[in-house]
Design an enzyme around this catalytic site. Structure first.
Site, mmCIF file in Angstrom:
data_model
loop_
_atom_site.group_PDB
_atom_site.id
_atom_site.type_symbol
_atom_site.label_atom_id
_atom_site.label_comp_id
_atom_site.label_asym_id
_atom_site.label_seq_id
_atom_site.Cartn_x
_atom_site.Cartn_y
_atom_site.Cartn_z
ATOM 1 N N GLU A 171 0.783 -1.230 0.000
ATOM 2 C CA GLU A 171 0.000 0.000 0.000
ATOM 3 C C GLU A 171 0.815 1.281 0.000
ATOM 4 O O GLU A 171 0.347 2.313 -0.477
ATOM 5 C CB GLU A 171 -0.936 -0.001 1.227
ATOM 6 C CG GLU A 171 -2.015 -1.074 1.190
ATOM 7 C CD GLU A 171 -2.949 -0.879 0.005
ATOM 8 O OE1 GLU A 171 -3.607 0.168 -0.078
ATOM 9 O OE2 GLU A 171 -3.004 -1.783 -0.855
ATOM 10 N N SER A 206 -39.473 -30.757 -20.707
ATOM 11 C CA SER A 206 -40.764 -30.432 -21.323
ATOM 12 C C SER A 206 -41.465 -29.242 -20.695
ATOM 13 O O SER A 206 -42.539 -28.849 -21.157
ATOM 14 C CB SER A 206 -41.694 -31.651 -21.261
ATOM 15 O OG SER A 206 -41.229 -32.650 -22.136
#
Length: 816
Positions: free
Chosen positions: A144, A426
């Protein structure tokens, strides 16, 4: 020399030279006295005594003086601002508010129901920096802010670069040092405006001068968010590696440090490539700052073997935990687009669409099915690898009112209703039916139902389309083809209307991503989420008005203002007459088709469709009343997570849609019908007999207001026969023959013999074809209180003639 004839050279003319005023020149030449000198202006601009460009350019003394003045003013302002900045009380988690998620209210006067769960900043354990290996802190510094230990708390170059980038419209950058991030999280939560950033920078400078850097690093490590609901290095170490931060290796510390900027997106479980790239970045920077020898760095490997999957907290385990995950996902989507960190800190009240009594019934049905304890199950239990879901959607709102996606325990944490991809089989045939009706093909149109037919358009005529168990039908209409799920008829129908029309109907109803080029999409070859299919059938139940399927109803801010409310108006995506005919055909699935064994005895108008894939790898029953649409999906995964055939059980060798899915559907829905919102028996609209002229696909509208362009054909009417005293079978056959829908209800009677009709409603008169006639059949005298014989339904058996399917020629559904 006085007597010379040499002519004096003329003065050189220069642009912008300074000229002496004439009066001054005269005075100095003549030595005249008493001429008053010209007054100097306070602000000599344009500059007097100059010509040309120099007249308009400020002098170097003025420029220098202005610059020095500006510098001193800025320094004075900065000193004043710095002096005025005071170190505030730490924010930490004290100001973070818990976001509470509620079930739907049970009455109109309630703002919400019971608490379902919470999202909060709770997963944190404070640790001292001195207890951690030095490389843990160094890894975060390397990731960082490499100059953290020597800088003054800010990075002017980085801030300037970020400012220029933001002004140019580039991707937003922060330019923050580790100290500035610490200030933002520890004191101010989140800051995005430039004034706030300036305040943070000043406070960072002051803290860097007044506080020890090790204390700043310690508080930063205990404050920052690491993803997986983990705040601070200790919670992160437990979440990602199952160990304390003091036991982290160098490689493991580098993984955690690397994901800090975007922990949810760079989690190794989500994006392993990005996580490893960041891991390399951190380790290289550790070498650069002298925190790690190059030789040791070269020997390190990414710690994939010690990473563990995310472990849901116990409060978010179980079926309700899956609901909370769905809530969080919706909050993160449009329009709120909240990050997980925002959700955990926002303190909102979220009211869901889930109705707790119905949800409890869904969970109880699912648990009972797993245990073999449901009424009529007779102790039969599904295989351990068999997975299933139950999803109910309110057709009038699109709200998910109940959802069981799985047990969400240590063995199975997947939501099988929203995550699992199951072939539709189906259950897709109604989409093709609707497409046909929209194109003027009536329910009375007949097709050859013989099994094993070949069609040139279907895989070049090389592969036959078969029905379940190779059952042959003659020329049958679309009502019978729907009820019996005849593959060969629907294959011809999809060839006629086009698979793109089937895909379009599915999309409009609520099932995205259906292949528009695949003729076999009518047989459900596409894999879909059960929740989407429940939503599509809810559109049918609402007679063509679609609402987006959702689980979040309202979101309220801590101050009581409304942050979000689910849409209250739907879109008409199908015409009402088309829906009336499609619903009528789907009612026959229950009355005379694959749903008659388990669904018909519920004794009320229900429309639906079974579905079974090839090799019985998935089985469905999806049905609806005007008030509720419910999908039950059963599938099975092999140990390698590939699809496999559902293991038969309870005397059912092949699990089809008409067996266990229909059984689970009725077990759950008969409980749902006891609740006030669903107890009233409501009729579907009568059959509209679409088909004399093509019914155009309606333009999607923003309101449910129906505006048909032409009136439907006048329906045929028939006389209602008198069936009182007849046997149930005879009465049903008589009414069926007239094209009416029979609903059978049972009632005890001391005067009418068991199995005979007590009464019918309507009792006589004329009604349109397709209307419902309810007959009440005697169950004999009321049983004595001392002898309550239990009524046991038969164990589900395959109703093979109703399950049209088998070879489908496309790798899709069996038809059952």
């Amino acid at each position: 020399m006085a007597g010379t004839n040499r002519r004096a050279a003329p003065a050189r003319s220069r642009r912008g030279t300074r000229t002496r005023p004439a009066s001054s020149a005269a005075a100095s030449t003549t030595g005249a006295v008493g001429v008053e000198p010209r007054k100097r202006k306070f602000f000599d601009y344009p500059r007097s005594g100059y010509t040309g460009l120099h007249r308009w350019l400020p002098s170097w003394r003025f420029v220098l003086g202005s610059f020095v003045t500006l510098v001193f003013l800025m320094l004075g302002g900065a000193v004043a601002a710095y002096s005025s900045v005071t170190i505030p009380d730490p924010n930490a988690d004290n100001t973070a508010q818990t976001t509470t998620v509620y079930f739907a209210p049970e009455s109109a006067d309630q703002p919400h129901g019971e608490v379902m769960g919470t999202f909060a900043v709770q997963k944190r354990t404070i640790v001292e920096l001195a207890t951690l290996p030095e490389y843990v802190g160094k890894a975060v510094i390397a990731a960082e802010d490499k100059t953290f230990e020597t800088n003054s708390g800010v990075d002017p170059v980085g801030m300037a670069r970020a400012f220029v980038n933001n002004v140019r419209g580039g991707k937003t950058q922060g330019g923050s040092t580790l100290t500035q991030q610490y200030v933002e999280r520890y004191y101010f939560s989140t800051t995005t405006d430039y004034v706030g950033k300036a305040r943070e920078a000043l406070l960072a400078i002051k803290l860097a001068r007044t506080e020890d850097k090790s204390k700043i690093l310690e508080r930063y490590l205990n404050t920052i968010y690491f993803g997986r609901d983990s705040y601070g290095i200790e919670a992160a170490a437990q979440s990602y590696f199952g160990k304390g931060a003091k036991d982290l290796s160098v490689s493991e510390a580098a993984v955690l440090a690397g994901i800090i900027p975007s922990p949810n997106n760079w989690d190794p479980a989500v994006s392993p490539e990005k996580a490893e790239a960041r891991w390399n970045y951190v380790l290289d920077n550790m070498v650069d700052i002298g925190a790690l020898p190059a030789a040791e760095r070269a020997a390190l490997v990414f710690p994939s073997d010690t990473l563990i999957p995310e472990q849901p907290s116990q409060s978010k385990m179980g079926p309700n935990g899956l609901l909370l995950q769905m809530v969080k996902k919706e909050l993160g989507g449009a329009p709120l687009k909240m990050s997980e960190d925002d959700i955990n800190r926002a303190g909102m009240s979220v009211v869901t669409t889930i109705r707790k009594p119905l949800q409890d019934m869904a969970v109880a049905t699912a648990d009972g099915f797993r245990a073999g304890t449901l009424e009529g199950q007779d102790g039969a239990v599904p295989a351990e690898r068999t997975k299933y879901s139950i999803t109910s959607v309110d057709p009038q709102t699109g709200g998910i009112v109940a959802l069981y996606g799985g047990p969400n325990n240590e063995l199975d944490q997947r939501n099988h209703a929203t995550y699992e991809n199951v072939q539709g089989a189906s259950t897709f045939k109604p989409f093709t039916l609707v497409a046909a009706l929209e194109n003027g093909i009536s329910l009375n149109t007949t097709y050859n139902g013989r099994s094993g037919q070949k069609f040139p358009e279907w895989e070049g005529g090389t592969k036959p389309v078969g029905n379940f168990d190779n059952e042959n039908f003659g020329n049958i209409d679309l009502v019978t083809a729907t009820a019996k799920s005849v593959n060969t008829v629907f294959a011809q129908l999809n060839i006629q209307v086009g698979p793109d029309k089937t895909a379009d109907v599915a999309t409009r109803a609520g099932v995205p991503g259906v292949n528009p080029q695949n003729l076999s999409n009518v047989l459900g070859t596409d894999a879909i989420h059960p929740v989407d299919l429940a939503g599509a059938y809810a559109t049918f139940a609402n007679q063509g008005v679609k609402f987006p399927v959702h689980v979040v109803a309202t979101v309220t801010n801590p101050d009581g203002t409304t942050a979000y409310q689910a849409p209250s108006e739907g879109e008409r995506v199908f015409q009402a007459d088309v829906m009336a005919d499609a619903t009528y055909a789907m009612e026959q699935v229950v009355q005379q088709g694959s749903g008659r064994t388990w669904i018909k005895p519920l004794g009320r108008p229900i429309a639906g469709k079974t579905g079974t894939t090839n090799d019985n790898k998935a089985a469905w029953f999806v049905g609806f009343t005007p008030d509720l649409a419910t999908a039950v999906a059963i599938s099975q995964k092999a140990e390698d997570q590939s699809d496999e055939s559902i293991t038969g059980f309870g005397g059912v060798k092949h699990v089809t849609g008409s067996t266990w899915p229909a059984f689970v559907w009725q077990s759950y829905m008969k409980q749902a019908f006891t609740l006030p919102p669903y107890s009233e028996v409501k009729q579907f609209p009568p059959r509209a007999n679409v088909g004399k002229k093509p019914t155009a696909t309606p333009t999607v509208e923003a309101t449910p207001t129906e505006a048909p362009t032409e009136a439907p054909a006048e329906p045929q009417v028939v006389d209602v026969p008198n069936v009182e005293g007849k046997l149930e079978a005879d009465a049903t056959a008589t009414i069926d023959a007239l094209g009416l829908v029979v609903v059978v209800q049972k009632e005890s009677s001391d005067t009418v013999t068991t199995g005979r009709v007590i009464r019918a409603d309507p009792r006589g008169g004329q009604v349109p074809v397709g209307s419902t006639v309810t007959i009440v059949v005697s169950t004999g005298p009321k049983p004595q209180a001392t002898q309550p014989p239990p009524t046991q339904q038969p164990t589900p058996q395959p109703t093979q003639p109703a399950n049209a399917g088998g070879n489908n020629g496309g790798g899709g559904g069996n038809g059952g």
